[in-house]
Design a protein around this motif. Structure first.
Motif, PDB file in Angstrom:
ATOM      1  N   VAL A  60       0.847  -1.191   0.000  1.00  0.00           N
ATOM      2  CA  VAL A  60       0.000   0.000   0.000  1.00  0.00           C
ATOM      3  C   VAL A  60       0.887   1.248   0.000  1.00  0.00           C
ATOM      4  CG1 VAL A  60      -1.870   1.221   1.160  1.00  0.00           C
ATOM      5  CG2 VAL A  60      -1.756  -1.275   1.292  1.00  0.00           C
ATOM      6  N   PRO A  61       0.869   2.010  -1.083  1.00  0.00           N
ATOM      7  CA  PRO A  61       1.706   3.216  -1.153  1.00  0.00           C
ATOM      8  C   PRO A  61       1.378   4.203  -0.028  1.00  0.00           C
ATOM      9  CG  PRO A  61       0.774   2.698  -3.303  1.00  0.00           C
ATOM     10  CD  PRO A  61       0.099   1.800  -2.303  1.00  0.00           C
ATOM     11  N   GLY A  62       2.422   4.790   0.543  1.00  0.00           N
ATOM     12  CA  GLY A  62       2.236   5.799   1.584  1.00  0.00           C
ATOM     13  C   GLY A  62       2.038   5.240   2.972  1.00  0.00           C
ATOM     14  N   VAL A  63       2.163   3.918   3.130  1.00  0.00           N
ATOM     15  CA  VAL A  63       2.000   3.293   4.445  1.00  0.00           C
ATOM     16  C   VAL A  63       3.366   2.860   4.955  1.00  0.00           C
ATOM     17  CG1 VAL A  63       0.999   1.362   5.732  1.00  0.00           C
ATOM     18  CG2 VAL A  63      -0.356   2.541   3.993  1.00  0.00           C
ATOM     19  N   ALA A  64       3.682   3.261   6.180  1.00  0.00           N
ATOM     20  CA  ALA A  64       4.943   2.884   6.818  1.00  0.00           C
ATOM     21  C   ALA A  64       4.678   1.872   7.922  1.00  0.00           C
ATOM     22  CB  ALA A  64       5.616   4.119   7.410  1.00  0.00           C
ATOM     23  N   HIS A  65       5.655   1.012   8.173  1.00  0.00           N
ATOM     24  CA  HIS A  65       5.615   0.070   9.292  1.00  0.00           C
ATOM     25  C   HIS A  65       6.756   0.426  10.227  1.00  0.00           C
ATOM     26  CE1 HIS A  65       6.791  -4.123  10.895  1.00  0.00           C
ATOM     27  NE2 HIS A  65       5.882  -3.596  11.693  1.00  0.00           N
ATOM     28  N   VAL A  66       6.434   0.673  11.490  1.00  0.00           N
ATOM     29  CA  VAL A  66       7.431   1.007  12.495  1.00  0.00           C
ATOM     30  C   VAL A  66       7.295   0.001  13.628  1.00  0.00           C
ATOM     31  CG1 VAL A  66       8.232   2.745  14.136  1.00  0.00           C
ATOM     32  CG2 VAL A  66       7.299   3.455  11.917  1.00  0.00           C
ATOM     33  N   GLU A  67       8.393  -0.684  13.926  1.00  0.00           N
ATOM     34  CA  GLU A  67       8.387  -1.630  15.037  1.00  0.00           C
ATOM     35  C   GLU A  67       9.117  -1.009  16.222  1.00  0.00           C
ATOM     36  OE1 GLU A  67       9.246  -6.325  16.007  1.00  0.00           O
ATOM     37  OE2 GLU A  67       9.872  -5.496  14.083  1.00  0.00           O
ATOM     38  N   ILE A  68       8.495  -1.090  17.395  1.00  0.00           N
ATOM     39  CA  ILE A  68       9.029  -0.506  18.623  1.00  0.00           C
ATOM     40  C   ILE A  68       9.323  -1.639  19.605  1.00  0.00           C
ATOM     41  CG2 ILE A  68       8.531   1.027  20.575  1.00  0.00           C
ATOM     42  CD1 ILE A  68       8.539   2.588  18.007  1.00  0.00           C
ATOM     43  N   ASP A  69      10.524  -1.657  20.150  1.00  0.00           N
ATOM     44  CA  ASP A  69      10.880  -2.602  21.207  1.00  0.00           C
ATOM     45  C   ASP A  69      10.228  -2.097  22.496  1.00  0.00           C
ATOM     46  OD1 ASP A  69      12.027  -4.065  23.277  1.00  0.00           O
ATOM     47  OD2 ASP A  69      14.063  -3.899  22.502  1.00  0.00           O
ATOM     48  N   ALA A  70       9.208  -2.798  22.946  1.00  0.00           N
ATOM     49  CA  ALA A  70       8.434  -2.342  24.103  1.00  0.00           C
ATOM     50  C   ALA A  70       9.305  -2.199  25.352  1.00  0.00           C
ATOM     51  CB  ALA A  70       7.279  -3.309  24.370  1.00  0.00           C
ATOM     52  N   GLU A  71      10.231  -3.115  25.539  1.00  0.00           N
ATOM     53  CA  GLU A  71      11.065  -3.074  26.740  1.00  0.00           C
ATOM     54  C   GLU A  71      12.010  -1.876  26.743  1.00  0.00           C
ATOM     55  OE1 GLU A  71      12.743  -7.046  27.599  1.00  0.00           O
ATOM     56  OE2 GLU A  71      11.272  -7.747  26.131  1.00  0.00           O
ATOM     57  N   ALA A  72      12.410  -1.417  25.585  1.00  0.00           N
ATOM     58  CA  ALA A  72      13.340  -0.292  25.484  1.00  0.00           C
ATOM     59  C   ALA A  72      12.631   1.063  25.451  1.00  0.00           C
ATOM     60  CB  ALA A  72      14.203  -0.449  24.231  1.00  0.00           C
ATOM     61  N   HIS A  73      11.308   1.055  25.354  1.00  0.00           N
ATOM     62  CA  HIS A  73      10.543   2.299  25.248  1.00  0.00           C
ATOM     63  C   HIS A  73       9.372   2.292  26.244  1.00  0.00           C
ATOM     64  CE1 HIS A  73      12.707   2.081  21.419  1.00  0.00           C
ATOM     65  NE2 HIS A  73      12.714   3.392  21.509  1.00  0.00           N
ATOM     66  N   LEU A  74       9.697   2.077  27.509  1.00  0.00           N
ATOM     67  CA  LEU A  74       8.651   1.926  28.525  1.00  0.00           C
ATOM     68  C   LEU A  74       7.798   3.179  28.701  1.00  0.00           C
ATOM     69  CD1 LEU A  74      10.483  -0.200  31.221  1.00  0.00           C
ATOM     70  CD2 LEU A  74       8.742  -0.939  29.577  1.00  0.00           C
ATOM     71  N   GLU A  75       8.385   4.354  28.540  1.00  0.00           N
ATOM     72  CA  GLU A  75       7.606   5.584  28.686  1.00  0.00           C
ATOM     73  C   GLU A  75       6.506   5.653  27.616  1.00  0.00           C
ATOM     74  OE1 GLU A  75       8.372  10.329  28.343  1.00  0.00           O
ATOM     75  OE2 GLU A  75       9.873   9.157  29.434  1.00  0.00           O
ATOM     76  N   LEU A  76       6.857   5.310  26.381  1.00  0.00           N
ATOM     77  CA  LEU A  76       5.880   5.307  25.296  1.00  0.00           C
ATOM     78  C   LEU A  76       4.843   4.209  25.504  1.00  0.00           C
ATOM     79  CD1 LEU A  76       5.001   6.532  22.592  1.00  0.00           C
ATOM     80  CD2 LEU A  76       6.600   4.959  21.455  1.00  0.00           C
ATOM     81  N   VAL A  77       5.283   3.046  25.955  1.00  0.00           N
ATOM     82  CA  VAL A  77       4.378   1.928  26.254  1.00  0.00           C
ATOM     83  C   VAL A  77       3.341   2.359  27.283  1.00  0.00           C
ATOM     84  CG1 VAL A  77       4.301  -0.317  27.429  1.00  0.00           C
ATOM     85  CG2 VAL A  77       5.939   0.067  25.587  1.00  0.00           C
ATOM     86  N   ARG A  78       3.796   3.025  28.319  1.00  0.00           N
ATOM     87  CA  ARG A  78       2.861   3.486  29.363  1.00  0.00           C
ATOM     88  C   ARG A  78       1.923   4.568  28.831  1.00  0.00           C
ATOM     89  NH1 ARG A  78       7.873   3.181  32.722  1.00  0.00           N
ATOM     90  NH2 ARG A  78       7.688   1.199  33.819  1.00  0.00           N
TER      91      ARG A  78
END
Length: 118
Positions: A60-78
């Motif tokens: 799908v043009p214009g669609v990005a996939h971003v994977e986040i390591d949950a353990e390394a980004h706890l502030e964002l996870v919360r």
């Protein structure tokens, strides 16, 4: 910066829509939509989810996939109330969370969810 609130089920209103920006993700948003995947190191469904989301983003043009390591980004996870992995957020072009799901998604479900974002 993550802004807004959701009700834990992914439901939102314009007044409480959760927004995520490129700085939150450490990656650029897609021009039409972004598939954000929260993963952890020993999560087998996360690997399968990575493949599915990568395939869909490639189709799908214009669609990005971003994977986040949950353990390394706890502030964002919360901030985004991520409780388990994999969790997938579908963002529209402005970074608003339009869909949210946990567990390994089916390709058809991801494509359908993108329909809400674009």
């Amino acid at each position: 910066m993550v802004r807004g609130q959701h009700d834990g089920n992914g439901n939102r209103s314009e007044a409480t829509a959760v927004r995520v920006d490129a700085a939150d993700l450490g990656a650029e948003l897609g021009s039409r939509a972004t598939l954000v995947q929260f993963s952890s190191a020993f999560c087998a469904p996360c690997r399968a989810t990575r493949r599915v989301l990568g395939e869909v983003a490639g189709l799908v043009p214009g669609v990005a996939h971003v994977e986040i390591d949950a353990e390394a980004h706890l502030e964002l996870v919360r901030a985004l109330d991520v409780l388990k992995t994999p969790t997938v957020l579908v963002l529209d072009a402005d970074g608003r969370v339009v869909r949210r799901a946990t567990g390994q998604p089916r390709r058809a479900d991801v494509i359908a969810a993108l329909g809400e974002a674009v």
